[in-house]
Design a protein around this motif. Sequence first.
Motif, mmCIF file in Angstrom:
data_model
loop_
_atom_site.group_PDB
_atom_site.id
_atom_site.type_symbol
_atom_site.label_atom_id
_atom_site.label_comp_id
_atom_site.label_asym_id
_atom_site.label_seq_id
_atom_site.Cartn_x
_atom_site.Cartn_y
_atom_site.Cartn_z
ATOM 1 N N GLU A 24 0.858 -1.417 -0.470
ATOM 2 C CA GLU A 24 0.393 0.012 -0.160
ATOM 3 C C GLU A 24 1.066 0.949 -0.477
ATOM 4 O O GLU A 24 0.903 2.217 -0.654
ATOM 5 N N ARG A 27 2.599 1.976 -3.010
ATOM 6 C CA ARG A 27 1.352 2.873 -4.069
ATOM 7 C C ARG A 27 0.963 4.164 -4.159
ATOM 8 O O ARG A 27 0.666 4.438 -5.128
ATOM 9 N N ARG A 28 1.065 4.548 -2.968
ATOM 10 C CA ARG A 28 1.218 5.871 -2.573
ATOM 11 C C ARG A 28 2.425 6.486 -2.937
ATOM 12 O O ARG A 28 3.078 8.001 -2.522
ATOM 13 N N ALA A 87 4.558 6.692 -8.506
ATOM 14 C CA ALA A 87 3.767 5.482 -8.844
ATOM 15 C C ALA A 87 2.889 6.883 -8.703
ATOM 16 O O ALA A 87 2.616 7.575 -8.727
ATOM 17 N N GLY A 143 -0.744 6.966 -10.197
ATOM 18 C CA GLY A 143 -2.248 6.660 -10.506
ATOM 19 C C GLY A 143 -2.344 5.403 -9.803
ATOM 20 O O GLY A 143 -3.248 4.263 -9.472
ATOM 21 N N GLY A 144 -1.667 4.902 -8.686
ATOM 22 C CA GLY A 144 -1.682 3.934 -7.713
ATOM 23 C C GLY A 144 -1.681 2.497 -8.660
ATOM 24 O O GLY A 144 -1.166 1.324 -7.556
ATOM 25 N N SER A 145 -0.772 2.724 -9.816
ATOM 26 C CA SER A 145 -0.087 1.806 -10.277
ATOM 27 C C SER A 145 1.704 1.652 -9.260
ATOM 28 O O SER A 145 2.166 2.848 -9.208
ATOM 29 N N LEU A 146 1.563 0.135 -9.370
ATOM 30 C CA LEU A 146 3.364 -0.405 -8.446
ATOM 31 C C LEU A 146 4.232 0.047 -10.037
ATOM 32 O O LEU A 146 3.808 -0.575 -11.142
ATOM 33 N N GLU A 205 0.945 -7.252 -7.425
ATOM 34 C CA GLU A 205 1.117 -7.274 -6.751
ATOM 35 C C GLU A 205 1.598 -8.530 -6.362
ATOM 36 O O GLU A 205 2.331 -8.722 -5.070
#
Length: 364
Positions: free
Chosen positions: A317, A320-321, A325, A327-330, A349
Amino acid sequence: MRTIYVQLPQGGYPIHIGSGLYSQLPNFIHDLGWDEHRPLMVIADSHVAPLYGEKVVQPLDEAGYQVSLVTFPAGEHSKSSSTLEKLTEECIRAGLDRNGAILALGGGVTGDLAGFLAASYMRGIPFIQLPTTLLAHDSSVGGKVGINHSLGKNMLGAFHQPSLVVFDTDTLITLPRREVVSGFAEVVKHALIYDDSFAKWLLDHHVQLNDLHSEYIAEAIARGCQVKADVVALDEREHGLRAILNYGHTMGHALEAISDYTYAHGEAVSIGMVGASLLGEKLRTARNVHHYTKEILAAFSLPTSFSGPWSNKQLVELMRRDKKALGGSLTFVLPKGIGEVVIQHDVQEEVVSEVLQELRGGVE
Ligand SMILES: NC(=O)c1ccc[n+]([C@@H]2O[C@H](COP(=O)([O-])OP(=O)(O)OC[C@H]3O[C@@H](n4cnc5c(N)ncnc54)[C@H](O)[C@@H]3O)[C@@H](O)[C@H]2O)c1
Ligand SMILES: [Zn+2]
């Protein structure tokens, strides 16, 4: 003395590296075309000011410069808007005008904070980086400056290139061992992302480097700065290539944050680079990099595994932030080999969780 140049479209700047360089500061500053009418403000933290403040101020004072020194409490917590406010007040009171310049004397915290002050004070005045930690061979080059917000690291910042960087390697003698070790992580990072012969050289000479043998340390700093200078020259504002400097940082930042900064930056980045090497092998961007990565980091006493009560989910999590990153993609910087990396978006993930599991307790 070794000198590296950062070449930029608006004119670059030199990085001088060597022993006893503070006595030559007046010459370096003259070379910039700054005369004695330019008021200078040295900013240092509470650990560094008593050690090196006078060594910087005295030669400038003797050369006829109007030079003041201001300090702030050492530590990451000082990279804040309240310290910025206090330093601004000190600069105004000292009569620093638009013709003035700031000298950031210290580690990455001082460079980022004093650099951001320089970027914003009277809409921007020039500044000089005087790094005193091994890690700061990285942070003092490239012009990224900024402060933290309670909701995130480096949330307020700017691109503001220094006019000059002077790394007096004598300062490393007083640096606490843990900070030395942490700094080696960024040195190794520069080798692993860009220069395989540098990686080999680091591994071959890790004994002399760990002993802070001055010739070897100066060479390591110079080669690390060269990588940073090359990357920044190609992509100053991080539109693409510059992101490779974040190798090991996606996982590293998550570990730093979740441990409430009990991991030093370099320690967390070290574990992150081992993670990236495992991830690279799993996603087949590279072969046979994991073992070598562990070997070179361990040679500098850096951690290559972690333990802690945090779940993989919590760590993912945070990744992702990460500011990098989108738009939250890794997104990860992954090895292609030793000395070469690639940026990989949309990493699954599940694979990241597998890697985290393997990093726990150092399972092969
Ligand atoms: N701008 C960038 O490109 C960039 C890159 C990497 C890291 N950073 C930032 O750098 C910061 C970390 O930098 P750091 O590790 O240098 O931390 P730091 O500046 O806090 O220095 C670490 C500690 O060592 C002390 N110290 C510094 N020099 C010393 C010396 N010569 N002798 C004795 N003690 C000394 C400091 O007072 C401090 O307690 C982080 O905030 C990170 O975000 C910025
Ligand atoms: Zn870093």
